[in-house]
Design an enzyme around this catalytic site. Structure first.
Site, PDB file in Angstrom:
ATOM      1  N   GLU A   1       9.416  -4.433  10.482  1.00 24.40           N
ATOM      2  CA  GLU A   1       9.829  -3.124   9.951  1.00 24.40           C
ATOM      3  C   GLU A   1      10.368  -2.224  11.056  1.00 24.40           C
ATOM      4  O   GLU A   1       9.729  -2.044  12.100  1.00 24.40           O
ATOM      5  CB  GLU A   1       8.630  -2.455   9.243  1.00 24.40           C
ATOM      6  CG  GLU A   1       8.995  -1.096   8.644  1.00 24.40           C
ATOM      7  CD  GLU A   1       7.999  -0.562   7.628  1.00 24.40           C
ATOM      8  OE1 GLU A   1       7.071  -1.303   7.224  1.00 24.40           O
ATOM      9  OE2 GLU A   1       8.156   0.609   7.224  1.00 24.40           O
TER      10      GLU A   1
ATOM     11  N   ASP B   1       0.847  -1.201   0.000  1.00 26.55           N
ATOM     12  CA  ASP B   1       0.000   0.000   0.000  1.00 26.55           C
ATOM     13  C   ASP B   1       0.881   1.249   0.000  1.00 26.55           C
ATOM     14  O   ASP B   1       0.380   2.374  -0.094  1.00 26.55           O
ATOM     15  CB  ASP B   1      -1.013  -0.009   1.154  1.00 26.55           C
ATOM     16  CG  ASP B   1      -0.359   0.114   2.514  1.00 26.55           C
ATOM     17  OD1 ASP B   1       0.877  -0.019   2.620  1.00 26.55           O
ATOM     18  OD2 ASP B   1      -1.096   0.356   3.504  1.00 26.55           O
ATOM     19  N   SER B   2       2.210   1.047   0.041  1.00 22.14           N
ATOM     20  CA  SER B   2       3.151   2.158  -0.175  1.00 22.14           C
ATOM     21  C   SER B   2       2.921   2.794  -1.541  1.00 22.14           C
ATOM     22  O   SER B   2       3.448   3.867  -1.823  1.00 22.14           O
ATOM     23  CB  SER B   2       4.596   1.672  -0.043  1.00 22.14           C
ATOM     24  OG  SER B   2       4.813   0.509  -0.819  1.00 22.14           O
TER      25      SER B   2
ATOM     26  N   ASP C   1      -1.078  -6.220  -0.381  1.00 22.25           N
ATOM     27  CA  ASP C   1      -1.188  -5.578   0.929  1.00 22.25           C
ATOM     28  C   ASP C   1      -2.632  -5.152   1.157  1.00 22.25           C
ATOM     29  O   ASP C   1      -3.284  -4.642   0.237  1.00 22.25           O
ATOM     30  CB  ASP C   1      -0.314  -4.310   0.881  1.00 22.25           C
ATOM     31  CG  ASP C   1       0.355  -3.995   2.185  1.00 22.25           C
ATOM     32  OD1 ASP C   1       0.153  -4.726   3.164  1.00 22.25           O
ATOM     33  OD2 ASP C   1       1.123  -3.010   2.200  1.00 22.25           O
TER      34      ASP C   1
ATOM     35  N   GLU D   1      -1.106  -5.501   7.998  1.00 18.44           N
ATOM     36  CA  GLU D   1      -0.410  -4.795   9.075  1.00 18.44           C
ATOM     37  C   GLU D   1      -1.026  -5.315  10.367  1.00 18.44           C
ATOM     38  O   GLU D   1      -2.235  -5.172  10.592  1.00 18.44           O
ATOM     39  CB  GLU D   1      -0.555  -3.283   8.918  1.00 18.44           C
ATOM     40  CG  GLU D   1       0.267  -2.773   7.744  1.00 18.44           C
ATOM     41  CD  GLU D   1       0.527  -1.281   7.754  1.00 18.44           C
ATOM     42  OE1 GLU D   1       0.202  -0.610   8.756  1.00 18.44           O
ATOM     43  OE2 GLU D   1       1.069  -0.798   6.747  1.00 18.44           O
TER      44      GLU D   1
ATOM     45  N   LYS E   1      -0.987  -9.478   2.708  1.00 18.05           N
ATOM     46  CA  LYS E   1      -0.236  -9.028   3.881  1.00 18.05           C
ATOM     47  C   LYS E   1      -1.147  -8.138   4.719  1.00 18.05           C
ATOM     48  O   LYS E   1      -1.848  -7.292   4.171  1.00 18.05           O
ATOM     49  CB  LYS E   1       1.020  -8.246   3.471  1.00 18.05           C
ATOM     50  CG  LYS E   1       1.777  -7.706   4.689  1.00 18.05           C
ATOM     51  CD  LYS E   1       3.122  -7.126   4.336  1.00 18.05           C
ATOM     52  CE  LYS E   1       3.069  -5.727   3.818  1.00 18.05           C
ATOM     53  NZ  LYS E   1       2.506  -4.725   4.763  1.00 18.05           N
TER      54      LYS E   1
HETATM   55  O1  KIV Z   1       3.567  -1.132   1.729  1.00 19.74           O
HETATM   56  C1  KIV Z   1       4.727  -1.581   1.681  1.00 19.74           C
HETATM   57  O2  KIV Z   1       5.469  -1.385   0.715  1.00 19.74           O
HETATM   58  C2  KIV Z   1       5.195  -2.363   2.815  1.00 19.74           C
HETATM   59  C3  KIV Z   1       6.634  -2.794   2.835  1.00 19.74           C
HETATM   60  C4  KIV Z   1       7.501  -1.632   3.107  1.00 19.74           C
HETATM   61  C5  KIV Z   1       6.883  -3.908   3.769  1.00 19.74           C
HETATM   62  O3  KIV Z   1       4.441  -2.648   3.693  1.00 19.74           O
END
Ligand code: KIV
Length: 270
Positions: free
Chosen positions: A180, A42-43, A81, A113, A111
């Site tokens: 992280e 989600d980055s 994510d 959080e 993934k």
């Molecule tokens: O959103 C993302 O890119 C992440 C990674 C930095 C692990 O969660």
């Protein structure tokens, strides 16, 4: 494609490589490089959508980008994510949102959080056939709770809490864990306590694998965190190519004859 089981088996053997990607061309390059896991993070809120944080990223955003990455990936495991509030508010909605990434967008896993609120959900998703990668330490969706992006697990109590949550998520069935921005000795301890692989970002060298945001790794980001490393300078390459294009158009050098075509029968059309 390495399966979730292969990755579990790899823990402690060869280091696992993971990079983010958000679009098809980048995913194709990352995949051809032999990276084990592509994370559609989600980055992308920061890297691709121009937001200050990841909070505005929606399930639709993640679905669109996950599909693009999955279509361009032959070998890597694709992990989607789950964005802010897409999980953890309501169990049914959490399952549907996570399931959509596999059912409609061809991701292999999601993934989350993670925190105390994701232990039961992890168990439920895994039971339903949705593999879960957990994520502890700095979880950027909590930016407003932290007041920024500080290191995590820096005192004994916080470190113990991360270790306990890591064990709880392994027990719930998570197939791997992202750690992280935590001290490297805490990451070492978590790694040796778990059977499933840990994948670190800003967590030192003792994890079973490493992950970076692809824009940071290739040198495209304007800013990147201190724990990241640029392995190239794609931004400088792009700037020089775009400068060359602008100069060529302005000088009339582009397009040249080989970039154009004429049709013989178009005389006297008006
Ligand atoms: O959103 C993302 O890119 C992440 C990674 C930095 C692990 O969660």
């Amino acid at each position: 494609m390495p399966t979730v089981r292969d990755l579990r088996a790899k823990a402690g053997d060869e280091p696992i490589t993971m990079l983010t990607a958000y679009d098809a061309p980048t995913a194709a390059v990352v995949d051809e490089s032999g990276v084990d896991i592509i994370l559609v993070g989600d980055s992308l809120g920061n890297t691709s959508l121009g937001y200050e944080t990841t909070l505005p990223v929606t399930v639709d955003d993640m679905a669109r980008h996950t599909g693009a990455v999955a279509r361009a990936t032959d070998d890597a495991l694709v992990v989607a994510d789950m964005p802010f509030l897409s999980i953890g508010v309501d169990e049914r909605a959490s399952i549907e949102n996570a399931g959509r990434m596999l059912q409609e967008e061809d991701a292999h896993a999601v993934k989350l959080e993670s925190g105390p609120h994701t232990v039961e959900l992890t168990e439920k998703l895994v039971q339903l056939g949705i593999p879960v990668m957990a994520h502890l330490g700095l979880t950027p969706q909590h930016v407003n709770k932290y007041g920024g992006y500080p290191r995590q697990g820096t005192d004994r109590e916080a470190a113990r809490h991360i270790l306990e949550l890591a064990e709880a998520h392994e027990e719930a069935g998570a197939f791997s864990l992202v750690l992280e921005h935590v001290p490297s000795n805490l990451a070492a301890e978590v790694t040796s306590a778990l059977d499933v692989p840990t994948i670190g970002i800003g967590a030192g060298p003792h994890c079973d694998g490493q992950v970076l945001v692809v824009d940071d790794a290739v040198g495209l980001s304007e800013w990147s965190p201190s724990f990241s490393k640029q392995f190239g300078n794609v931004r400088a390459e792009m700037e020089s190519a775009i400068d060359a294009y602008v100069t060529a158009v302005e000088s009339g050098e582009f397009p040249a004859e080989e970039h154009s075509h004429e049709e013989g029968n178009l005389e006297d059309i008006y």
